[in-house]
Enzyme design. Structure first.
Site, PDB file in Angstrom:
ATOM      1  N   HIS A   1       0.849  -1.198   0.000  1.00  0.00           N
ATOM      2  CA  HIS A   1       0.000   0.000   0.000  1.00  0.00           C
ATOM      3  C   HIS A   1       0.881   1.243   0.000  1.00  0.00           C
ATOM      4  CE1 HIS A   1      -3.951   2.042   1.187  1.00  0.00           C
ATOM      5  NE2 HIS A   1      -3.061   3.015   1.060  1.00  0.00           N
TER       6      HIS A   1
ATOM      7  N   ASP B   1       2.548   3.302   2.817  1.00  0.00           N
ATOM      8  CA  ASP B   1       1.486   4.267   2.507  1.00  0.00           C
ATOM      9  C   ASP B   1       2.010   5.569   1.898  1.00  0.00           C
ATOM     10  OD1 ASP B   1      -1.030   5.328   2.266  1.00  0.00           O
ATOM     11  OD2 ASP B   1      -1.467   5.473   4.395  1.00  0.00           O
TER      12      ASP B   1
ATOM     13  N   GLN C   1      -9.482   9.207  -5.054  1.00  0.00           N
ATOM     14  CA  GLN C   1      -9.140   9.890  -3.796  1.00  0.00           C
ATOM     15  C   GLN C   1     -10.261  10.801  -3.302  1.00  0.00           C
ATOM     16  OE1 GLN C   1      -5.848  10.184  -1.612  1.00  0.00           O
ATOM     17  NE2 GLN C   1      -7.811  10.547  -0.611  1.00  0.00           N
TER      18      GLN C   1
ATOM     19  N   HIS D   1       1.371   5.300  -2.211  1.00  0.00           N
ATOM     20  CA  HIS D   1       0.815   6.275  -3.168  1.00  0.00           C
ATOM     21  C   HIS D   1       1.975   6.892  -3.924  1.00  0.00           C
ATOM     22  CE1 HIS D   1      -3.382   6.379  -1.559  1.00  0.00           C
ATOM     23  NE2 HIS D   1      -2.760   5.905  -0.493  1.00  0.00           N
TER      24      HIS D   1
ATOM     25  N   GLU E   1     -10.953   4.507   7.261  1.00  0.00           N
ATOM     26  CA  GLU E   1      -9.723   5.152   7.750  1.00  0.00           C
ATOM     27  C   GLU E   1     -10.139   6.350   8.606  1.00  0.00           C
ATOM     28  OE1 GLU E   1      -6.995   6.420   4.706  1.00  0.00           O
ATOM     29  OE2 GLU E   1      -5.442   6.972   6.141  1.00  0.00           O
TER      30      GLU E   1
ATOM     31  N   TRP F   1      -0.144  13.794   3.551  1.00  0.00           N
ATOM     32  CA  TRP F   1      -0.696  13.021   4.663  1.00  0.00           C
ATOM     33  C   TRP F   1       0.344  12.652   5.715  1.00  0.00           C
ATOM     34  CZ3 TRP F   1      -2.192  12.854  -0.326  1.00  0.00           C
ATOM     35  CH2 TRP F   1      -3.552  13.008  -0.584  1.00  0.00           C
TER      36      TRP F   1
ATOM     37  N   HIS G   1      -9.572   1.810   0.517  1.00  0.00           N
ATOM     38  CA  HIS G   1      -9.281   2.548   1.741  1.00  0.00           C
ATOM     39  C   HIS G   1     -10.579   2.441   2.536  1.00  0.00           C
ATOM     40  CE1 HIS G   1      -5.940   4.175  -0.516  1.00  0.00           C
ATOM     41  NE2 HIS G   1      -5.525   4.851   0.535  1.00  0.00           N
TER      42      HIS G   1
END
Ligand SMILES: [Zn+2]
Length: 416
Positions: free
Chosen positions: A54, A307, A150, A56, A211, A313, A208
């Protein structure tokens, strides 16, 4: 033909040798009586490569970009910051950052990445970039792509169509973000849609999912139910499920049974989860992680992932899965000696299962000779020292090889 000698394998005390022919492992024995080119690995621990299931890649190294700073440190501000800046992306710029991100992960021993790519962009700039990059790097690393909305399937204009377009363009998995949709009902609709699209295009699913610390966010329940009724649990992953760490035990008790029945895969991103969650808490402050230890104990496939690498983030992140494991086992309290013998699974084989790549993964006869060499002699030493990766081997050839750290000077105290 090539031989790797003087190496250690998990759970074995003696040293082994691995014979490689045409890029595949053809023998694993304490001594292989064949004379050929031989690499002595110095008695070090050899593992199958780390798996980051996982990540991005389209977001990496954007944390410091103009106007992109996340001041509250919350998931929701992260999404807003990204939304504000993504219209300026170009294919070359995304590729260049993502290539740097992949390089960092690979230098830490990763050879498989599942990346979510934001498709809530009518130009599909990021997806085009990552598809090109996957092709460019395919001999060195396996990259799986999630068509990820997203900003929501139903909360972003034409979000569903964009996810579907991403699948037609070559993404491997359907993504989603039900807890971010504008209402719970829209979130549920997005879960149904993800399953429908996965069946229509014969793709994997990785959402996702929940979360958030909100214990009422229970999209995991619907995803698991649909995975059971459609018989697609092995192809389905729930990422994050932070709310499962805040839910009450009676819900968790029922869900453990259903998750097991479904054969669902679970991904926890410990550093990001502990950083982003608990932000509305005073004290006591929640950790934000899903129930990793309990999932593991119930025999549900659970793994850890990075991630984020320096994105809106999460300001840090460098693709070092050993660092992720270290945080994860502390936060999940998985440090009995029995657990320490097993937790390397969380960044290796369990991730490969999640990505449905297990047929090509593992140090076994007949499989590709892909492995990493740690600066440690045992699993315990690797974890307690957070050992670095000294070499990464792909189809029997070194992707890189480092020298172990050496002293320039030391006094007698350090000579053992
Ligand atoms: Zn993510």
């Amino acid at each position: 033909m090539k031989k790797f000698s003087n190496l250690r394998l998990r759970g074995k005390s003696e040293t082994y040798e691995i014979l490689v022919e045409d890029g595949n492992i053809t023998e694993i024995m304490p001594k292989i009586p064949v004379i050929c080119e031989t690499e002595d690995l110095g008695g070090r621990l050899v593992l199958p490569p780390y798996v980051d299931p996982h990540l991005h890649l389209d977001y990496v190294f954007t944390a410091r970009k103009q106007g992109n700073k996340n001041n509250t440190g919350t998931l929701f501000e992260g999404i807003q910051r990204w939304s504000d800046m993504k219209h300026v992306l170009t294919i070359e710029e995304v590729k260049s950052r993502a290539r740097d991100g992949v390089r960092k992960e690979m230098l830490h021993g990763v050879q498989m990445i599942r990346t979510h790519v934001d498709v809530t962009d009518p130009g599909q700039t990021a997806l085009k970039a990552i598809l090109e990059l996957r092709e460019e790097l395919k001999e060195m690393i396996d990259i799986q792509i999630v068509s990820f909305p997203q900003e929501g399937m139903y909360s972003y204009k034409n979000g569903v169509d964009l996810v579907e377009e991403g699948l037609r363009m070559g993404a491997d998995c359907v993504g989603g973000i039900p807890h971010f949709e504008l209402s719970y009902e829209l979130g549920e609709r997005s879960v149904h849609k993800a399953v429908e699209l996965a069946l229509k295009y014969d793709k994997l699913i990785d959402l996702h999912c929940d979360e958030t610390d909100d214990p009422h966010s229970r999209h995991l329940e619907l995803l698991t139910a649909l995975a059971i009724t459609e018989g697609i649990g092995e192809r389905t992953t729930a990422s994050h499920t932070c709310s499962f760490g805040s839910a009450d035990n009676s819900y968790a008790f029922r869900m453990m049974r259903n998750l097991k029945k479904a054969g669902l895969h679970m991904i926890s991103c410990p550093t990001e989860n502990v950083y982003l969650e608990g932000r509305q808490d005073a004290y006591p402050k929640r950790r934000g992680l899903t129930r990793v230890k309990e999932l593991f104990e119930h025999g549900i496939n659970v793994c850890f992932a990075q991630d984020s690498i320096q994105d809106p983030w999460y300001p840090l992140g460098n693709g070092n899965l050993m660092n992720i494991l270290d945080h994860g086992i502390h936060l999940a309290q998985m440090m009995s000696f029995e657990e320490l013998d097993q937790v390397l699974d969380l960044i290796t084989v369990n991730g490969a299962k999640t990505m449905q790549m297990q047929a090509f993964y593992g140090i076994e006869k007949g499989k590709p000779a892909n492995f990493i060499v740690l600066d440690a002699q045992s699993e315990f030493e690797a974890i307690s020292e957070r050992a670095g990766v000294l070499a990464s081997v792909r189809k029997g050839e070194f992707l890189f090889k480092k020298r172990p750290a050496a002293f320039e000077e030391k006094n007698a105290f350090f000579t053992v």
